[in-house]
Enzyme design. Structure first.
Site, PDB file in Angstrom:
ATOM      1  N   GLU A 133      -5.423  -3.291  -6.503  1.00  0.00           N
ATOM      2  CA  GLU A 133      -5.495  -2.591  -7.791  1.00  0.00           C
ATOM      3  C   GLU A 133      -5.609  -3.581  -8.947  1.00  0.00           C
ATOM      4  O   GLU A 133      -6.044  -3.212 -10.024  1.00  0.00           O
ATOM      5  CB  GLU A 133      -4.279  -1.675  -7.980  1.00  0.00           C
ATOM      6  N   GLU A 143      -3.943   9.056  -4.078  1.00  0.00           N
ATOM      7  CA  GLU A 143      -2.719   8.740  -4.819  1.00  0.00           C
ATOM      8  C   GLU A 143      -2.458   9.838  -5.846  1.00  0.00           C
ATOM      9  O   GLU A 143      -3.285  10.139  -6.692  1.00  0.00           O
ATOM     10  CB  GLU A 143      -2.855   7.387  -5.526  1.00  0.00           C
ATOM     11  N   LYS A 190       8.381   3.097  -4.576  1.00  0.00           N
ATOM     12  CA  LYS A 190       8.354   1.912  -5.426  1.00  0.00           C
ATOM     13  C   LYS A 190       9.576   1.058  -5.122  1.00  0.00           C
ATOM     14  O   LYS A 190      10.714   1.516  -5.281  1.00  0.00           O
ATOM     15  CB  LYS A 190       8.379   2.334  -6.897  1.00  0.00           C
ATOM     16  N   GLU A 205       2.287  -2.375   0.041  1.00  0.00           N
ATOM     17  CA  GLU A 205       1.332  -2.616  -1.048  1.00  0.00           C
ATOM     18  C   GLU A 205       1.781  -3.713  -2.000  1.00  0.00           C
ATOM     19  O   GLU A 205       2.934  -3.761  -2.407  1.00  0.00           O
ATOM     20  CB  GLU A 205       1.153  -1.288  -1.798  1.00  0.00           C
ATOM     21  N   ASP A 208       5.526   0.027  -2.140  1.00  0.00           N
ATOM     22  CA  ASP A 208       4.804  -0.755  -3.145  1.00  0.00           C
ATOM     23  C   ASP A 208       5.812  -1.538  -3.966  1.00  0.00           C
ATOM     24  O   ASP A 208       6.660  -0.943  -4.627  1.00  0.00           O
ATOM     25  CB  ASP A 208       4.029   0.226  -4.047  1.00  0.00           C
ATOM     26  N   ASP A 212      -9.163   0.231  -8.069  1.00  0.00           N
ATOM     27  CA  ASP A 212      -8.918   1.345  -8.992  1.00  0.00           C
ATOM     28  C   ASP A 212     -10.218   1.589  -9.748  1.00  0.00           C
ATOM     29  O   ASP A 212     -10.777   0.680 -10.356  1.00  0.00           O
ATOM     30  CB  ASP A 212      -7.799   0.978  -9.976  1.00  0.00           C
ATOM     31  N   HIS A 250      -7.019   3.281  -5.534  1.00  0.00           N
ATOM     32  CA  HIS A 250      -5.781   3.420  -6.296  1.00  0.00           C
ATOM     33  C   HIS A 250      -6.114   4.263  -7.517  1.00  0.00           C
ATOM     34  O   HIS A 250      -7.205   4.144  -8.078  1.00  0.00           O
ATOM     35  CB  HIS A 250      -5.349   2.010  -6.720  1.00  0.00           C
TER      36      HIS A 250
HETATM   37 CA    CA Z   1       0.500  -0.080  -6.780  1.00  0.00          CA
END
Ligand code: CA
Length: 381
Positions: free
Chosen positions: A252, A335, A171, A226, A200, A275, A302
């Site tokens: 997502e 994920e 992240k 991402e 991401d 997602d 996702h």
């Molecule tokens: Ca994400």
């Protein structure tokens, strides 16, 4: 067989240690679950994606007031008909966001019901299982303080590695300089360990900063970058794809085949990430997968939800064709959120876990292949 009852459960648990992604501090984990019961007593379960900053009551209200009246008395095997009914009847106030998450919850529950009715896993209903297990990737590297955590985050990378992960998603989106320090620190501790990395930023930046970060990421052989810019900026995605070597991923925060067609037509992503609890459920993911397959765009779902969304994702992943076929084709990966989730593992009798081979087995029982633990629902309702 007719749908007789729709019951909605809103689950919440405050976190002892709140954590941050680029869009805010997550202080509680939550879930909007539904159970749909037929007149012959079969129950199907579904879940609406509750993003970390989202109130789960929103999806619950949509299901209760807008969707439930559309499905009561109907045959749950009419998944496609009911999906279009729900989408068409909410179009003028829906199409995106939580209304689609609510449709997703109902749709997943219908597929679970149908699988249980026929005694087969959802993956079988979708046309069969390309794979019986999937490689997980660790989603983590959230912040506990904010900036300046590169040392702790590189220790976290080693922790994921020791746990068996050979793919990880970092992240970022906490300021360009801090991001670069973090990715360099993690890159250093993982050097020579044959770990596949992803990044991401949760659309933290505009195009200029997203590009500057991308040039640094290009030094590493990453699997994807991402949500580099906001989901509305499709031209920004296209620009980044044209200027960077790292494959661009996103989706997502996109919904239904209508939303994804904007991404595919403009060639905005290399990897589409619907997602299942948000894009419109299993029916919508099936539409999106066909669209992306035709356009040569990889689909890699996702998932950040509870055990029900995870189970639904596993069923869909089992039935996803590879996009670019070869004998060493790149398979979808799963994920595997490593952030704190107080009730995820206790929600079903057979929670998802990593086997000794470092992979996650895909359940082969009827429907979603999981049994819900009602005590957990009571405890966190
Ligand atoms: Ca994400």
């Amino acid at each position: 067989m007719k749908i007789k009852h729709v019951r909605i459960h809103v689950l919440k648990s405050p976190l002892r240690d709140p954590f941050a992604f680029s869009q805010g501090w997550v202080a509680a984990r939550s879930a909007t679950l539904i159970e749909v019961e037929t007149d012959n007593g079969i129950v199907g379960w579904g879940e609406a994606f509750a993003q970390g900053l989202e109130a789960p009551e929103i999806a619950a209200a949509v299901i209760e007031h807008s969707l439930k009246p559309l499905i009561i008395g109907e045959d749950p095997r009419d998944t496609e008909i009911l999906w279009h009914r729900m989408y068409n009847r909410t179009r003028d106030f829906g199409r995106k966001g939580t209304v689609l998450a609510a449709i997703s919850a109902v749709d997943i529950a219908l597929w679970d019901l149908v699988g249980k009715h026929y005694g087969v896993p959802i993956s079988q209903l979708l046309g069969g299982r390309f794979r019986e297990s999937v490689q997980p990737y660790a989603t983590g590297f959230y912040r506990l303080k904010g900036a300046g955590e590169e040392e702790r985050l590189s220790e976290e990378a080693l922790n994921h590695f020791d746990f068996g992960f050979r793919a990880m998603k970092v992240k970022l989106g906490f300021g360009l300089q801090d991001d670069v320090r973090v990715i360099r620190a993690i890159g250093r501790v993982l050097e020579g360990k044959n770990v596949e990395l992803m990044v991401d930023t949760n659309h933290a930046y505009g195009r200029a900063e997203a590009l500057r970060l991308g040039f640094v990421l290009d030094e590493y052989q990453m699997r994807w970058y991402e949500e580099p810019v906001i989901p509305e900026d499709i031209e920004g995605y296209v620009e980044l794809r044209s200027k960077l070597k790292t494959p661009i991923a996103g989706g997502e925060n996109e919904h239904s085949v209508y939303g994804f067609s904007k991404l595919t037509k403009s060639r905005a992503v290399d990897i589409a990430q619907p997602d299942i609890g948000s894009c419109g459920g299993i029916s919508a993911l099936r539409h999106i997968a066909a669209l992306c397959q035709a356009e040569g765009i990889e689909v890699n779902p996702h998932v950040w939800g509870s055990a029900i969304a995870q189970a639904a994702s596993l069923q869909v992943i089992a039935a996803l064709p590879v996009c670019h076929h070869s004998i060493f084709a790149r398979e979808p990966i799963l994920e595997y959120d490593r952030s704190s989730h107080p009730f995820r593992n206790d929600l079903v009798e057979n929670p998802m876990q990593i086997g000794p081979n470092g992979r996650v087995d895909i359940p082969s029982g009827p429907g979603l292949g999981v049994s819900v633990v009602r005590d957990t629902i009571k405890k966190f309702s």
